[in-house]
Enzyme design. Structure first.
Site, PDB file in Angstrom:
ATOM      1  N   ASP A 191       1.081  -1.033  -0.020  1.00  0.00           N
ATOM      2  CA  ASP A 191      -0.202  -0.328   0.104  1.00  0.00           C
ATOM      3  C   ASP A 191       0.763   1.003   0.053  1.00  0.00           C
ATOM      4  OD1 ASP A 191      -3.360  -0.059   0.921  1.00  0.00           O
ATOM      5  OD2 ASP A 191      -2.111   2.523   0.683  1.00  0.00           O
ATOM      6  N   TYR A 199     -11.762   7.367 -13.522  1.00  0.00           N
ATOM      7  CA  TYR A 199     -11.908   6.297 -12.191  1.00  0.00           C
ATOM      8  C   TYR A 199     -12.565   4.797 -13.048  1.00  0.00           C
ATOM      9  CZ  TYR A 199     -13.246   2.952  -8.525  1.00  0.00           C
ATOM     10  OH  TYR A 199     -13.835   2.249  -7.509  1.00  0.00           O
ATOM     11  N   GLY A 247       1.617  -7.689 -14.720  1.00  0.00           N
ATOM     12  CA  GLY A 247       3.152  -8.608 -14.887  1.00  0.00           C
ATOM     13  C   GLY A 247       3.723  -9.205 -14.263  1.00  0.00           C
ATOM     14  N   GLN A 282      -3.534 -13.717 -23.748  1.00  0.00           N
ATOM     15  CA  GLN A 282      -2.182 -13.693 -24.871  1.00  0.00           C
ATOM     16  C   GLN A 282      -1.586 -14.485 -24.223  1.00  0.00           C
ATOM     17  OE1 GLN A 282      -1.895  -9.322 -26.368  1.00  0.00           O
ATOM     18  NE2 GLN A 282       0.472  -9.694 -26.096  1.00  0.00           N
ATOM     19  N   LYS A 323      -3.123   6.258 -13.324  1.00  0.00           N
ATOM     20  CA  LYS A 323      -2.076   5.202 -13.674  1.00  0.00           C
ATOM     21  C   LYS A 323      -2.574   4.505 -13.107  1.00  0.00           C
ATOM     22  CE  LYS A 323       1.155   9.214 -14.701  1.00  0.00           C
ATOM     23  NZ  LYS A 323       2.294  10.212 -13.776  1.00  0.00           N
ATOM     24  N   THR A 325      -5.142   6.409   0.515  1.00  0.00           N
ATOM     25  CA  THR A 325      -6.764   6.247   1.193  1.00  0.00           C
ATOM     26  C   THR A 325      -6.329   5.953   2.963  1.00  0.00           C
ATOM     27  OG1 THR A 325      -7.430   5.252  -0.576  1.00  0.00           O
ATOM     28  CG2 THR A 325      -7.876   7.721  -0.658  1.00  0.00           C
ATOM     29  N   GLY A 326      -5.518   4.109   2.377  1.00  0.00           N
ATOM     30  CA  GLY A 326      -5.344   3.629   3.058  1.00  0.00           C
ATOM     31  C   GLY A 326      -4.504   4.073   4.704  1.00  0.00           C
TER      32      GLY A 326
HETATM   33  P1  NAD Z   1      -9.982   1.963  -0.019  1.00  0.00           P
HETATM   34  O1  NAD Z   1     -10.245   3.351  -0.980  1.00  0.00           O
HETATM   35  O2  NAD Z   1     -10.627   2.399   1.249  1.00  0.00           O
HETATM   36  O3  NAD Z   1      -8.547   1.336  -0.578  1.00  0.00           O
HETATM   37  C1  NAD Z   1      -8.353   1.666  -1.478  1.00  0.00           C
HETATM   38  C2  NAD Z   1      -5.973   1.566  -1.234  1.00  0.00           C
HETATM   39  O4  NAD Z   1      -5.946   1.750  -2.158  1.00  0.00           O
HETATM   40  C3  NAD Z   1      -6.058   2.534  -0.082  1.00  0.00           C
HETATM   41  O5  NAD Z   1      -5.188   1.840   1.145  1.00  0.00           O
HETATM   42  C4  NAD Z   1      -5.008   3.387  -0.859  1.00  0.00           C
HETATM   43  O6  NAD Z   1      -3.867   3.890   0.021  1.00  0.00           O
HETATM   44  C5  NAD Z   1      -4.141   2.122  -1.777  1.00  0.00           C
HETATM   45  N1  NAD Z   1      -3.858   3.091  -3.105  1.00  0.00           N
HETATM   46  C6  NAD Z   1      -4.011   4.071  -3.269  1.00  0.00           C
HETATM   47  N2  NAD Z   1      -3.524   4.554  -4.698  1.00  0.00           N
HETATM   48  C7  NAD Z   1      -2.484   3.395  -4.531  1.00  0.00           C
HETATM   49  C8  NAD Z   1      -0.576   3.441  -5.937  1.00  0.00           C
HETATM   50  N3  NAD Z   1      -0.734   3.880  -6.542  1.00  0.00           N
HETATM   51  N4  NAD Z   1      -0.185   2.121  -4.910  1.00  0.00           N
HETATM   52  C9  NAD Z   1      -0.217   1.318  -4.134  1.00  0.00           C
HETATM   53  N5  NAD Z   1      -1.803   2.078  -2.912  1.00  0.00           N
HETATM   54  C10 NAD Z   1      -2.768   2.357  -3.402  1.00  0.00           C
HETATM   55  O7  NAD Z   1     -11.097   1.633  -1.061  1.00  0.00           O
HETATM   56  P2  NAD Z   1     -11.897   0.610  -0.858  1.00  0.00           P
HETATM   57  O8  NAD Z   1     -13.460   0.928  -0.973  1.00  0.00           O
HETATM   58  O9  NAD Z   1     -11.169  -0.723   0.297  1.00  0.00           O
HETATM   59  O10 NAD Z   1     -11.674  -0.236  -2.442  1.00  0.00           O
HETATM   60  C11 NAD Z   1     -10.750  -1.133  -2.729  1.00  0.00           C
HETATM   61  C12 NAD Z   1     -11.492  -1.330  -4.360  1.00  0.00           C
HETATM   62  O11 NAD Z   1     -12.094  -2.411  -4.668  1.00  0.00           O
HETATM   63  C13 NAD Z   1     -10.546  -0.367  -4.897  1.00  0.00           C
HETATM   64  O12 NAD Z   1      -9.533  -1.007  -6.042  1.00  0.00           O
HETATM   65  C14 NAD Z   1     -12.313  -0.331  -5.706  1.00  0.00           C
HETATM   66  O13 NAD Z   1     -11.846   0.625  -7.198  1.00  0.00           O
HETATM   67  C15 NAD Z   1     -12.908  -1.404  -5.695  1.00  0.00           C
HETATM   68  N6  NAD Z   1     -13.616  -1.118  -5.127  1.00  0.00           N
HETATM   69  C16 NAD Z   1     -14.446  -0.559  -3.719  1.00  0.00           C
HETATM   70  C17 NAD Z   1     -15.975  -0.514  -4.089  1.00  0.00           C
HETATM   71  C18 NAD Z   1     -17.023  -0.208  -2.282  1.00  0.00           C
HETATM   72  O14 NAD Z   1     -18.231   0.113  -3.011  1.00  0.00           O
HETATM   73  N7  NAD Z   1     -15.893   0.027  -1.767  1.00  0.00           N
HETATM   74  C19 NAD Z   1     -16.256  -0.258  -4.720  1.00  0.00           C
HETATM   75  C20 NAD Z   1     -16.446  -0.972  -6.007  1.00  0.00           C
HETATM   76  C21 NAD Z   1     -14.829  -1.120  -6.452  1.00  0.00           C
END
Ligand code: NAD
Ligand code: UDP
Length: 309
Positions: free
Chosen positions: A31, A143, A100, A160, A89, A35-36
């Site tokens: 992580d 997004y 990968g 692939q 990104k 946002t974590g």
């Molecule tokens: P969240 O924001 O609490 O968790 C996302 C985590 O990814 C965070 O810990 C953040 O620090 C980390 N992160 C962000 N960019 C990063 C990067 N570049 N490198 C490494 N870590 C990175 O959100 P969540 O609700 O826990 O969502 C988790 C996943 O589930 C996401 O991919 C989100 O798109 C997907 N999702 C969630 C929901 C929902 O309702 N909670 C719905 C659809 C999809």
């Protein structure tokens, strides 16, 4: 197994780490803490079967694991719009780097995709066969389109290079460990109600969402990873559909709050309706169906936020 969870310090990721460790697996949590929060995984630090790596998935990384859950990506609209280019990104380069790695070490890899791939859906409820109605140049596009390209990459690495993939499309999920300032509707309403602040409904409040409690989501997500009937995409969510007005009124009742409802402008491209068709999940995930109704899930989430405020 040894399992990598990208985004493991976030809301869903930290619950997933708990669950996988509880099943006896070793977990590597990667992580960048955008946002974590460390507090989400603080109770796991020091365990011999848990490893925390601070890393940004837009850069390549190496490790030896059996499975990868790719969750790294900000999920709430204010957070993913904060740096829209970085969001693209994270989705796209993060998918390439994770795929990968999966290809090199022959690990099975699951993508946390989203109901946002359906955009503002013209088909209701949404089935996996629906291609969506997404604005490519709007404020949600970083997004939505990022996640759509990630799905494309997963399918192309599969076709692939024979990478063993799974794709789940997650519909609005809520529960303990959501960030209080996350900006998503469930956490906003609960925090506002507990503080006695106005409940902010965007628009007239007739738009709908279908809310899934985190435990139900994780059950379906781990079942998808560990079955071989389908690579997906698989919709995961709770098909009970509510307007934002209904959610606000329920939150006020369950918190016993005296908060009043106030209206704010509806953000651009806000989907008018959303409800998953979960026939595919029910078919392939051993009869899975969500078991926690909104009222019960909200009670548990409110109890959590009471400890945070
Ligand atoms: P969240 O924001 O609490 O968790 C996302 C985590 O990814 C965070 O810990 C953040 O620090 C980390 N992160 C962000 N960019 C990063 C990067 N570049 N490198 C490494 N870590 C990175 O959100 P969540 O609700 O826990 O969502 C988790 C996943 O589930 C996401 O991919 C989100 O798109 C997907 N999702 C969630 C929901 C929902 O309702 N909670 C719905 C659809 C999809
Ligand atoms: N919303 C709202 N008040 C808030 C936050 C969100 O009325 O304080 C609305 C938002 O406009 C959307 C719905 O609630 O129609 C769900 O928003 P959220 O950000 O939780 O998720 P998403 O729009 O990505 O489904």
């Amino acid at each position: 197994m040894r399992i990598l969870v990208t985004g493991g310090a976030g809301f869903l990721g930290s619950h997933l780490c708990d669950r996988l460790l509880g099943e006896g697996h070793e977990v590597i949590c990667l992580d960048n803490f955008f946002t974590g929060r460390k507090s989400n995984i603080a109770h796991l630090l020091g365990r011999p079967d848990f490893e925390l790596v601070r890393h940004d998935i837009i850069d390549p990384f190496k490790c030896e694991v059996d499975q990868i859950y790719n969750l790294a990506c900000p999920a709430s609209p204010p957070h993913y719009q904060f740096n829209a280019i970085k969001t693209v990104k994270t989705s796209v380069m993060g998918a390439i780097n994770s795929l990968g790695l999966a290809k090199r070490i022959r690990a099975r890899i699951l993508q946390a995709s989203t109901s946002e791939v359906y955009g503002d859906p013209a088909v209701h409820p949404q089935t996996e066969g629906y291609w969506g109605n997404v604005n490519p140049i709007g404020i949600r596009s970083c997004y939505d389109e990022g996640k759509r390209v990630a799905e494309t990459l997963f399918m192309d690495y599969h076709r692939q290079n024979g990478v063993d993939i799974r794709i789940v499309r997650i519909f609005n999920t809520y529960g303990p460990r959501m960030h209080p300032n996350d900006g998503r509707v469930v956490s906003n309403f609960i925090v506002q109600a507990l503080k006695g602040d106005d409940i902010t409904i965007y628009g007239d409040g007739t738009q709908t969402r279908s809310f899934c409690f985190v435990d139900d989501l994780l059950e379906a997500m781990t079942r998808t990873m560990n079955q071989s009937g389908t690579i997906g995409p698989v919709n995961i969510g709770n098909p009970d559909e509510f307007t934002m007005l209904e959610l606000a009124e329920l939150t006020i009742r369950l918190t016993g709050s005296r908060s009043k409802i106030t209206h704010r402008p509806l953000p651009g491209d806000d989907p008018k309706q959303r409800r998953p068709d979960i026939t595919v999940a029910k078919t392939y995930l051993d009869g899975w169906t969500p078991s926690i109704p909104l009222e019960e899930g909200l009670r548990r989430t409110i109890a959590y936020f009471k400890t945070q405020i």
